[in-house]
Scaffold this motif. Structure first.
Motif, PDB file in Angstrom:
ATOM      1  N   ALA A 115      26.509 -15.073 -11.620  1.00 23.27           N
ATOM      2  CA  ALA A 115      27.924 -15.389 -11.406  1.00 23.27           C
ATOM      3  C   ALA A 115      28.618 -14.320 -10.578  1.00 23.27           C
ATOM      4  CB  ALA A 115      28.629 -15.550 -12.749  1.00 23.27           C
ATOM      5  N   LEU A 116      28.397 -13.072 -10.929  1.00 25.97           N
ATOM      6  CA  LEU A 116      29.121 -11.981 -10.280  1.00 25.97           C
ATOM      7  C   LEU A 116      28.463 -11.505  -8.997  1.00 25.97           C
ATOM      8  CD1 LEU A 116      30.026 -10.036 -13.533  1.00 25.97           C
ATOM      9  CD2 LEU A 116      31.481 -11.598 -12.216  1.00 25.97           C
ATOM     10  N   GLY A 117      27.189 -11.810  -8.820  1.00 24.23           N
ATOM     11  CA  GLY A 117      26.475 -11.329  -7.636  1.00 24.23           C
ATOM     12  C   GLY A 117      26.237 -12.388  -6.586  1.00 24.23           C
ATOM     13  N   PHE A 118      26.951 -13.502  -6.652  1.00 22.67           N
ATOM     14  CA  PHE A 118      26.691 -14.601  -5.720  1.00 22.67           C
ATOM     15  C   PHE A 118      26.842 -14.182  -4.263  1.00 22.67           C
ATOM     16  CE2 PHE A 118      31.268 -15.010  -6.094  1.00 22.67           C
ATOM     17  CZ  PHE A 118      31.678 -15.450  -4.847  1.00 22.67           C
ATOM     18  N   TYR A 119      27.749 -13.256  -3.993  1.00 22.72           N
ATOM     19  CA  TYR A 119      27.983 -12.817  -2.614  1.00 22.72           C
ATOM     20  C   TYR A 119      26.701 -12.291  -1.973  1.00 22.72           C
ATOM     21  CZ  TYR A 119      29.809 -10.216   1.335  1.00 22.72           C
ATOM     22  OH  TYR A 119      30.026  -9.732   2.600  1.00 22.72           O
ATOM     23  N   PHE A 120      25.886 -11.645  -2.786  1.00 24.03           N
ATOM     24  CA  PHE A 120      24.672 -11.018  -2.261  1.00 24.03           C
ATOM     25  C   PHE A 120      23.527 -12.000  -2.064  1.00 24.03           C
ATOM     26  CE2 PHE A 120      27.089  -7.763  -4.504  1.00 24.03           C
ATOM     27  CZ  PHE A 120      27.294  -6.876  -3.458  1.00 24.03           C
ATOM     28  N   ILE A 121      23.572 -13.153  -2.737  1.00 24.57           N
ATOM     29  CA  ILE A 121      22.513 -14.140  -2.548  1.00 24.57           C
ATOM     30  C   ILE A 121      22.911 -15.289  -1.623  1.00 24.57           C
ATOM     31  CG2 ILE A 121      21.274 -13.602  -4.679  1.00 24.57           C
ATOM     32  CD1 ILE A 121      22.578 -16.006  -5.988  1.00 24.57           C
ATOM     33  N   MET A 122      24.188 -15.339  -1.265  1.00 20.20           N
ATOM     34  CA  MET A 122      24.657 -16.394  -0.352  1.00 20.20           C
ATOM     35  C   MET A 122      23.859 -16.463   0.954  1.00 20.20           C
ATOM     36  SD  MET A 122      28.817 -16.276  -0.787  1.00 20.20           S
ATOM     37  CE  MET A 122      29.110 -17.189   0.706  1.00 20.20           C
ATOM     38  N   PRO A 123      23.546 -15.334   1.588  1.00 19.72           N
ATOM     39  CA  PRO A 123      22.818 -15.411   2.861  1.00 19.72           C
ATOM     40  C   PRO A 123      21.439 -16.073   2.752  1.00 19.72           C
ATOM     41  CG  PRO A 123      23.790 -13.240   2.586  1.00 19.72           C
ATOM     42  CD  PRO A 123      23.959 -13.962   1.279  1.00 19.72           C
ATOM     43  N   ALA A 124      20.836 -16.037   1.584  1.00 27.65           N
ATOM     44  CA  ALA A 124      19.523 -16.662   1.405  1.00 27.65           C
ATOM     45  C   ALA A 124      19.613 -18.189   1.366  1.00 27.65           C
ATOM     46  CB  ALA A 124      18.863 -16.138   0.133  1.00 27.65           C
ATOM     47  N   PHE A 125      20.821 -18.719   1.171  1.00 31.53           N
ATOM     48  CA  PHE A 125      21.031 -20.163   1.073  1.00 31.53           C
ATOM     49  C   PHE A 125      22.197 -20.574   1.976  1.00 31.53           C
ATOM     50  CE2 PHE A 125      19.273 -18.559  -2.873  1.00 31.53           C
ATOM     51  CZ  PHE A 125      18.178 -19.388  -3.066  1.00 31.53           C
ATOM     52  N   PRO A 126      22.008 -20.490   3.286  1.00 27.70           N
ATOM     53  CA  PRO A 126      23.124 -20.715   4.217  1.00 27.70           C
ATOM     54  C   PRO A 126      23.678 -22.141   4.210  1.00 27.70           C
ATOM     55  CG  PRO A 126      21.053 -20.522   5.404  1.00 27.70           C
ATOM     56  CD  PRO A 126      20.763 -20.185   3.973  1.00 27.70           C
ATOM     57  N   ASP A 127      22.909 -23.107   3.698  1.00 31.71           N
ATOM     58  CA  ASP A 127      23.391 -24.503   3.660  1.00 31.71           C
ATOM     59  C   ASP A 127      24.459 -24.722   2.600  1.00 31.71           C
ATOM     60  OD1 ASP A 127      21.871 -25.477   5.708  1.00 31.71           O
ATOM     61  OD2 ASP A 127      20.488 -26.610   4.448  1.00 31.71           O
ATOM     62  N   ASN A 128      24.510 -23.859   1.602  1.00 39.02           N
ATOM     63  CA  ASN A 128      25.450 -24.061   0.507  1.00 39.02           C
ATOM     64  C   ASN A 128      26.852 -23.632   0.920  1.00 39.02           C
ATOM     65  OD1 ASN A 128      23.127 -24.755  -0.821  1.00 39.02           O
ATOM     66  ND2 ASN A 128      23.189 -23.099  -2.290  1.00 39.02           N
ATOM     67  N   LEU A 172      30.934 -22.550   0.542  1.00 41.49           N
ATOM     68  CA  LEU A 172      31.664 -21.582  -0.271  1.00 41.49           C
ATOM     69  C   LEU A 172      32.141 -22.249  -1.568  1.00 41.49           C
ATOM     70  CD1 LEU A 172      32.791 -18.756  -0.646  1.00 41.49           C
ATOM     71  CD2 LEU A 172      34.835 -19.482   0.617  1.00 41.49           C
ATOM     72  N   THR A 173      32.536 -23.508  -1.480  1.00 42.10           N
ATOM     73  CA  THR A 173      32.949 -24.234  -2.676  1.00 42.10           C
ATOM     74  C   THR A 173      31.811 -24.270  -3.697  1.00 42.10           C
ATOM     75  OG1 THR A 173      34.474 -25.596  -1.398  1.00 42.10           O
ATOM     76  CG2 THR A 173      33.801 -26.450  -3.553  1.00 42.10           C
ATOM     77  N   PHE A 174      30.581 -24.554  -3.224  1.00 42.29           N
ATOM     78  CA  PHE A 174      29.426 -24.552  -4.121  1.00 42.29           C
ATOM     79  C   PHE A 174      29.291 -23.198  -4.820  1.00 42.29           C
ATOM     80  CE2 PHE A 174      25.115 -23.022  -4.756  1.00 42.29           C
ATOM     81  CZ  PHE A 174      24.629 -23.947  -5.660  1.00 42.29           C
ATOM     82  N   TRP A 175      29.394 -22.118  -4.041  1.00 40.13           N
ATOM     83  CA  TRP A 175      29.204 -20.787  -4.616  1.00 40.13           C
ATOM     84  C   TRP A 175      30.291 -20.454  -5.623  1.00 40.13           C
ATOM     85  CZ3 TRP A 175      24.718 -18.769  -4.664  1.00 40.13           C
ATOM     86  CH2 TRP A 175      23.823 -19.037  -3.633  1.00 40.13           C
ATOM     87  N   LEU A 176      31.520 -20.805  -5.318  1.00 42.60           N
ATOM     88  CA  LEU A 176      32.619 -20.490  -6.236  1.00 42.60           C
ATOM     89  C   LEU A 176      32.529 -21.316  -7.518  1.00 42.60           C
ATOM     90  CD1 LEU A 176      35.564 -20.128  -3.683  1.00 42.60           C
ATOM     91  CD2 LEU A 176      34.272 -18.304  -4.838  1.00 42.60           C
ATOM     92  N   VAL A 177      32.252 -22.613  -7.380  1.00 44.94           N
ATOM     93  CA  VAL A 177      32.169 -23.472  -8.558  1.00 44.94           C
ATOM     94  C   VAL A 177      30.951 -23.112  -9.403  1.00 44.94           C
ATOM     95  CG1 VAL A 177      31.819 -25.861  -9.341  1.00 44.94           C
ATOM     96  CG2 VAL A 177      33.487 -25.360  -7.542  1.00 44.94           C
ATOM     97  N   SER A 178      29.782 -22.973  -8.771  1.00 47.75           N
ATOM     98  CA  SER A 178      28.576 -22.673  -9.543  1.00 47.75           C
ATOM     99  C   SER A 178      28.660 -21.287 -10.183  1.00 47.75           C
ATOM    100  CB  SER A 178      27.315 -22.800  -8.685  1.00 47.75           C
ATOM    101  OG  SER A 178      27.301 -21.843  -7.640  1.00 47.75           O
TER     102      SER A 178
END
Length: 146
Positions: free
Chosen positions: A99-112, A114-120
């Protein structure tokens, strides 16, 4: 635990719901992958009949089902599972780190999105806190059981 709200019971139910949503992707295909924000690449692979989305999602469902079993075990609803307190601590930590480290894993999943990252991430945080509250609530009982 009569007369008190059971946070681990709630964590188990919520985790089952999340597992069910993931299983829906396997059962219903690309549109579910899109709706749940798994990214267009996963949706296209599912449409093409590639086994990768099913394998990855199946692993996630399996992990979530094990986590749910640990929550229900900690709540006293099913038999005591091995390393129960340790398992519940690790589940809480994994969810909170995700939950708290999503910023650091976002680049590994570029298709997702920002809404997905914030909600998940909000969902993972809520689940992680629910597991922690349940662990705190049950700590003494879990310590005294063999």
């Amino acid at each position: 635990m009569t007369g008190r709200f059971n946070y681990l019971g709630l964590a188990g139910i919520l985790t089952l719901i999340v597992a069910g949503l993931h299983a829906g992707c396997i059962l219903f295909g690309a549109e579910w992958y899109r709706f749940l924000g798994a990214g267009e690449a996963m949706a296209q692979m599912a449409e093409a009949g590639d086994s990768y989305p099913t394998i990855v999602t199946g692993i996630i469902v399996s992990v979530l089902l094990v986590w749910s079993a640990y929550a229900f075990s900690g709540a006293g609803h099913i038999l005591r599972l091995p390393l129960l307190r340790t398992g519940l601590i690790l589940i809480s930590l994994v969810l909170l780190v995700r939950a708290l480290g999503f910023y650091f894993i976002m680049p590994a999943f570029p298709d997702n999105s920002l809404t997905f990252w914030l909600v998940s991430s909000a969902l993972c945080f809520t689940l992680g806190v629910t597991y922690l509250l349940g662990l705190h609530q049950s700590w003494v009982r879990l310590s005294s059981e063999a």
